[in-house]
Write a protein that holds these residues in place. Sequence first.
Motif: not given
Lengths: 168, 787
Positions: A6-14
């Motif tokens: 599924p398409a998803a917006s990238a979460p914040a980098a860790v």
Amino acid sequence: MDNALPAASAPAAVDLAFTVNGSPAKVAVDPRESLLDVLRERLDLTGTKKGCDHGQCGACTVHVDGRRVVSCLTAAVQVDGRAVTTIEGVEGPDGELHPLQQAFIDHDALQCGYCTPGQVMSGLACMAEGHTRDDAEIREYMSGNLCRCGAYAGIVAAIRETARRTGH
Amino acid sequence: MSQLSERPVEAVVGLPLPHESAALHVTGEALYTDDLVVRTRDVLHAWPVQSPYAHARIVDLQVKPAYDVPGVVRVLTSDDVPGVNDAGVKHDEPLFPDAEVMFHGHAICWVLGETLEAARLGAEAVQVEYEPLPSLVSVREAIAAGNFQGTGRHLERGDVETALTTAAHVFQGEFEFAGQEHFYLETHVALALVDEGGQIFVQSSSQHPSETQEIVAHVLGVASHAVTVQCLRMGGGFGGKEMQPHGFAAIAALGATLTGRPVRLRLNRTQDVTMSGKRHGFHSQWRAGFDDDGRLVALEATLTADGGWSLDLSEPVLARAMCHIDNAYWIPNVRVDGRIAKTNKTSQTAFRGFGGPQGMLVIENVLGRCAPLLGYDAMELRRRNLYQPGHTTPYGQPVRHAERLEACWSEVVRGGEVERRQAEIEQFNAIHPNTKRGLAMTPVKFGISFNLTAFNQAGALVHVYKDGSVLINHGGTEMGQGLHTKMLQVAATTLGVPLERVRLAPTRTDKVPNTSATAASSGADLNGAAIKNACEQIRERLAQVAGSRLGLHAHDVRFADGMVRGLQGGSLSWDDVVLAAYFQRVQLWAAGFYRTEGLHWDANAMQGEPFKYFAYGVAAAEVEVDGFTGAYTLRRVDIVHDVGDSLSPLIDLGQIEGGFVQGTGWLTLEDLRWDESDGPHRGRLATQAASTYKLPSFSEMPQVFNVHLLDKAHEDGAVYGSKAVGEPPLMLAFSVREALRQAAAAFGPVGTSVDLPSPATPEAVYWALDEARSAAPVPSSFSLSGV
């Protein structure tokens, strides 16, 4: 296609800090990134191979704190603060081969070589776990590593011999 | 002994050496194509848009939404192709299908992104409107609809009709068997760059770099000299990278030319399995006649290869299947018709054996089913039908060295203690109602050379540098089969230098042009002879130099172990001779060439001598089957195989073991299931991963596994007396299938003929033995219905 993700917006980098083959590594990762992708594509450690990317073939096997894992199913963030050993970290300090690596060569335990880093990492763990009492046990505890070329007989022989010689 | 096959006393060929890259493999240093990506700057990543229908018309394609996804750089569609929009050589395989999708998973267009994730999201955003069309998924559906492609073939010898009319026993049946997914652990991958002046450089995991080059060139609309293809090595090929890599390489190359940036196309496992071709499954119908002594008198068969949506290599695969329907047996009267079904599935392709295994499976199935009906032990029936010296194949080729079949057979019987174990199995089965054992022996005869005569040529390039070091290059690719190891051994032997003086450079189309695929087991035969030829040219020139220095005729010097010695005494070091030759302006490099002599083949008549020689082998396999579940174990396997005078025994033993394991996978484990329902996923491959597609693992290895090379097996027609080994051992696995059949039959009354599906999975074996258990004793002649 139904098997696309599924398409998803990238979460914040860790920010991730761990040890790879004895050296510290710091890298900002997408929390969805696998350890395998971080090793191969961010840290240039291409010895660890991507075979199935589903945890079914074992080509991506590495050690985390001395225990074997399939790095394709290990989220990179899981190894924060831990020690990872890849195939590049198996040789001795002066580049001498580990006895198991030498045994793989001597027993012709490879053909195309693509599964070999994973086989070596699993073989090392198999010995450390004490699962090398006989061929049947070696087979059982190596059964997560596929070799499509079918070099299994050589791999079992290499592990059997190394375990005997190194007292495992 | 021919000049080609003669081996010097001090030869590097024949030594049991490890794989040339073994030290790189065990340390992870060996580079595969995808490992180059992190060593390349500004790479774009490719992701396909795949069809969710087995067959549909593309009504509308909107790529604009993809460009709204951050990181998407370019969407490649058919409008972008400057040359020919085709991924194959038959022009039936559009690279970008712009009107119709032909199988579930068919790629319509490709999205290039700064990251793989961007490309994936871009592909998700592409909008495609489909109009689903009726589809044909199974080979039976295609046969019923009369949907065939390519040229059908007919092979005939003798008078089948009369022979079947007068035969003492006639049986007939129908047998459909599955294909096989290659599952090379390294999926398809290409990395393309544009050099200065528009020169395209594609690194491709390809068994056939010259054809990859040809197809990249025609897609881009440029000449072949503008494209260079390199293959460092492959993480397995098995035939799956003979034709299939070309389109992927062309996509990467097209993307690189349009964006000016390197493009990496690496399929993930799901994409690879759903997009790339597999071993052909076949449908067969047969009638076989035997005399009262159990000898085959006639075979009539119709073979239908399930070709998938386009031809790819289906025609030559079919031809090889038809040429191997005799396997190792003399059948005086033969009539075989072959055709290729067109189905809405991946385009099936080469897979180790290339149709040979499919043809041979038909006759082994016939013998396995008929033996109990004829009252023969299957082992005895097979043995008495083996080819004898003087026999010819149905296509008219003498079966040279047919006596090696008997030699392999008797050695397996002796070394495998077959008679003793047969007696033990009889006792075991008599006292174990719910567990049965079976022991079967099957032979292999496999023709070596490409069926198409023109492909039997090869080139090599050998450099000797002033310091005496040697660099070799040849047209073959390394996929784990040990070809490069053997080629180093051939060069060291011919030049008489230690192995460590020879290095091998990666396979590239700008070094050796117009190469054939590394396929048909012929890599070492063809490229080895070409390297030998190049090395001989250099050696002859150096012999002149050394001869004049030693005061001898050039014919009287010998090259061995880094020294050049005169027959009448005196010696010089290799290095000194090389340096002297340089100062005498003697050419220290050579291009080698080889073409296999004596081949001829009429593809229309299916007659001729297409093969240089046959490779032989025999296997005995013993299994134990559980009557409650059908689960089985492979207790013991004994193999004797003919590799000629081995070029590299350790490599050859590995090929035999590995081939056997892969064949056992095809015949007993690997169960390709396509959705043949009328549901929404019709045509979808249901077994897309190793979780649902069972591959041979450590657990399925034979408990005892004895492999021996046949002694005194010199082959006059091949380099240093060797024989090809890549494909033939795969077919030794028929012994496992036949042992399972016999064990299943042991659950029923004597004379039970077991109809065993292929693959003979535990489930299939269970149903077969369950049917045997409930069987009544059978009459001596009746019609067998198939699966």
